[in-house]
Design a protein around this motif. Structure first.
Motif, mmCIF file in Angstrom:
data_model
loop_
_atom_site.group_PDB
_atom_site.id
_atom_site.type_symbol
_atom_site.label_atom_id
_atom_site.label_comp_id
_atom_site.label_asym_id
_atom_site.label_seq_id
_atom_site.Cartn_x
_atom_site.Cartn_y
_atom_site.Cartn_z
ATOM 1 N N THR A 158 37.601 37.872 45.907
ATOM 2 C CA THR A 158 38.882 38.043 45.215
ATOM 3 C C THR A 158 38.639 38.385 43.750
ATOM 4 O O THR A 158 37.862 37.716 43.064
ATOM 5 N N LEU A 159 39.300 39.419 43.281
ATOM 6 C CA LEU A 159 39.265 39.820 41.871
ATOM 7 C C LEU A 159 40.646 39.562 41.279
ATOM 8 O O LEU A 159 41.651 40.071 41.796
ATOM 9 N N VAL A 160 40.712 38.749 40.215
ATOM 10 C CA VAL A 160 41.982 38.367 39.600
ATOM 11 C C VAL A 160 42.057 38.961 38.201
ATOM 12 O O VAL A 160 41.120 38.810 37.402
ATOM 13 N N THR A 161 43.168 39.632 37.897
ATOM 14 C CA THR A 161 43.362 40.225 36.576
ATOM 15 C C THR A 161 44.059 39.228 35.655
ATOM 16 O O THR A 161 44.587 38.200 36.093
ATOM 17 N N THR A 162 44.078 39.545 34.366
ATOM 18 C CA THR A 162 44.741 38.664 33.405
ATOM 19 C C THR A 162 46.250 38.645 33.605
ATOM 20 O O THR A 162 46.932 37.745 33.114
ATOM 21 N N GLU A 163 46.791 39.643 34.310
ATOM 22 C CA GLU A 163 48.232 39.669 34.594
ATOM 23 C C GLU A 163 48.591 38.843 35.826
ATOM 24 O O GLU A 163 49.758 38.749 36.205
ATOM 25 N N GLY A 164 47.577 38.258 36.479
ATOM 26 C CA GLY A 164 47.839 37.425 37.647
ATOM 27 C C GLY A 164 47.771 38.165 38.966
ATOM 28 O O GLY A 164 47.911 37.563 40.030
ATOM 29 N N ARG A 165 47.571 39.490 38.924
ATOM 30 C CA ARG A 165 47.424 40.231 40.166
ATOM 31 C C ARG A 165 46.041 39.963 40.771
ATOM 32 O O ARG A 165 45.084 39.702 40.049
ATOM 33 N N SER A 166 45.964 40.065 42.086
ATOM 34 C CA SER A 166 44.682 39.824 42.745
ATOM 35 C C SER A 166 44.456 40.856 43.845
ATOM 36 O O SER A 166 45.384 41.301 44.515
ATOM 37 N N GLN A 179 33.133 31.743 53.299
ATOM 38 C CA GLN A 179 32.620 31.755 51.921
ATOM 39 C C GLN A 179 33.591 32.551 51.062
ATOM 40 O O GLN A 179 33.915 33.695 51.369
ATOM 41 N N TRP A 180 34.058 31.933 49.974
ATOM 42 C CA TRP A 180 35.056 32.571 49.119
ATOM 43 C C TRP A 180 34.515 32.667 47.701
ATOM 44 O O TRP A 180 34.166 31.652 47.079
ATOM 45 N N GLU A 181 34.429 33.867 47.189
ATOM 46 C CA GLU A 181 33.959 34.107 45.822
ATOM 47 C C GLU A 181 35.110 34.688 45.004
ATOM 48 O O GLU A 181 35.726 35.679 45.417
#
Length: 424
Positions: free
Chosen positions: A200-208, A302-304
């Motif tokens: 999972t990649l999370v942005t500073t705007e809260g989108r993933s 496994q969650w990264e």
């Protein structure tokens, strides 16, 4: 000194510590396996090692933990030598097994020698279709499965049969007699995920943006039902490396598990990517991330998560366990056995210390004749009795590990560009 209570006297300082052990007892047709998650809290002193009394007849198959320097097993005692004696908290994951032929046995209890106080939870599970009865004695108290520690539940892979807790008193004898009747398995799951790797990649705007990659063993299930959070949508999906089209229905999203012309005979990969709009992060406070529900059982997940440097993961919940208790995908083989076995004119495979692996895992490191490691080599492990095949690629240090491998004889082959194929 008895394992239930007392002090451990060091060379110059009295040591006091508390232990809390969460034990999973797995009963199968051929053996009993134990996995214990132990939390040790040091109250006084700086211990350099901890000793655990191992029940008679059991063989240690794994001992891991972030603070373990080395481990030794001799005369029924497992000794864990730790780094940083001043550390106040230690966490260990210990596994062991014992072959059985009967339909009854006494469940074992791990005990830290010299612990001032010992508490424990015990969860019993049964592999296959089984009817199991458990008769407790001593200070054991029955408990509901819902009350079990979530970390202990995360270790379970089969139907849960009974659960207990205890607070051991000095000189107290605990006993848990197990007896079971096994029935022929009446049904087979249509599909099961042997492993799930989530990124999972999370942005500073809260989108993933999240990719879920499943290793599937499928009998006849055509679709995977995915319950996405509101505002999320699937962007793409693949079955065995080829793109497929997800289906959106009134009761949720579905990802195809099969495609035209594809007839799986072994496990294969199914993956999908979804976008979640989320909500912007506040200046203070937190935000929650969760994975979608899927209608296939998953053995190991496994969650990264990748976050902007100004954020961090504070806590997690559910049936999960902290990653540093498990052997990493590429193990450090600096402590591997010195004896190497020739695998051909250009290859050698060095054995890993199997005490650092969990049951069902096998690993090693690939080097050339000069001793240089070979990255990106394709390693294939074939179980000779069942035909089960596991494939893995070595990392930059030539290391590899495969999981969920049945016990028995195996054939190992390795391939790399410019080298001849060795077979073990």
């Amino acid at each position: 000194m008895d394992g239930g209570s007392g002090d451990v006297v060091g060379a110059s300082l009295c040591l006091r510590f508390l232990s809390d052990v969460k034990t999973l007892v797995s009963v199968s047709e051929a053996d009993i396996r134990i996995v214990a998650l132990a939390d040790v809290t040091v109250v006084q002193g700086e211990p350099s090692q901890f000793q655990i009394e191992v029940p008679a007849g059991f063989e240690i198959t794994g001992a891991t933990g972030a603070s373990i320097e080395s481990s030794e097993f001799e005369s029924g005692v497992l000794t864990l030598k730790v780094t940083g004696p001043a550390q106040r908290n230690h966490q260990f994951l210990i596994s062991m097994g014992k072959s059985i032929a009967a339909t009854k046995a006494d469940a074992p209890f791990l005990s830290f020698k010299g612990a001032q106080r010992e508490t424990c939870e015990v969860l019993v599970e049964g592999a296959g279709t089984i009817e199991l009865t458990a008769a407790e004695a001593g200070g054991l108290k029955r408990m509901d499965f819902k009350e079990m520690n979530p970390y202990l539940r995360s270790l379970a892979r089969f139907p849960m049969q009974a659960a207990f807790r205890y607070h051991r008193q000095p000189n107290e004898k605990l006993a848990l007699a197990l007896e079971w009747t096994r029935f022929p398995d009446s049904s087979v799951l249509a599909a099961v995920a042997e492993r799930a790797v989530v990124t999972t990649l999370v942005t500073t705007e809260g989108r993933s943006l999240t990719e879920i990659k499943l290793t599937i063993r499928n009998q006849a299930q055509p679709f995977l039902k995915v319950a996405l959070p509101q505002g999320a949508s699937i962007l793409s999906a693949e079955v065995a490396g080829e793109k497929v089209k997800p289906v959106e229905g009134p009761d949720g999203n579905r990802v195809p598990l099969l495609r035209a012309g594809f007839r799986p005979v072994d496990s294969y990969t199914v993956s999908f990517v979804f976008m979640y709009s989320g909500v912007p992060f506040a200046k203070k406070g937190g935000s929650d991330l969760s994975l979608p529900k899927m209608d296939v059982p998953i053995n190991l997940l496994q969650w990264e998560v990748f976050l902007h440097e100004q954020y961090k993961v504070k806590d997690f919940g559910g049936d999960a366990i902290v990653a540093n208790l498990l052997p990493p995908p590429s193990l450090d083989v600096s402590g591997a056995e010195g004896e190497a076995r020739g695998m051909g004119s250009n290859y050698f495979v060095h054995k890993i210390d199997f005490g650092s692996l969990l049951p069902g895992q096998l690993g090693g490191v690939i080097v050339d004749q000069a001793g240089a490691v070979i990255p990106n080599a394709q390693v294939t492990v074939t179980h000779l009795d069942t035909g089960v095949v596991r494939n893995v690629v070595t990392d930059n240090a030539g290391r590899w590990v495969v999981s969920n491998l049945p016990s028995g004889q195996v054939k190992i082959t390795a391939n790399a560009r410019g080298f001849r194929q060795p077979v073990s």
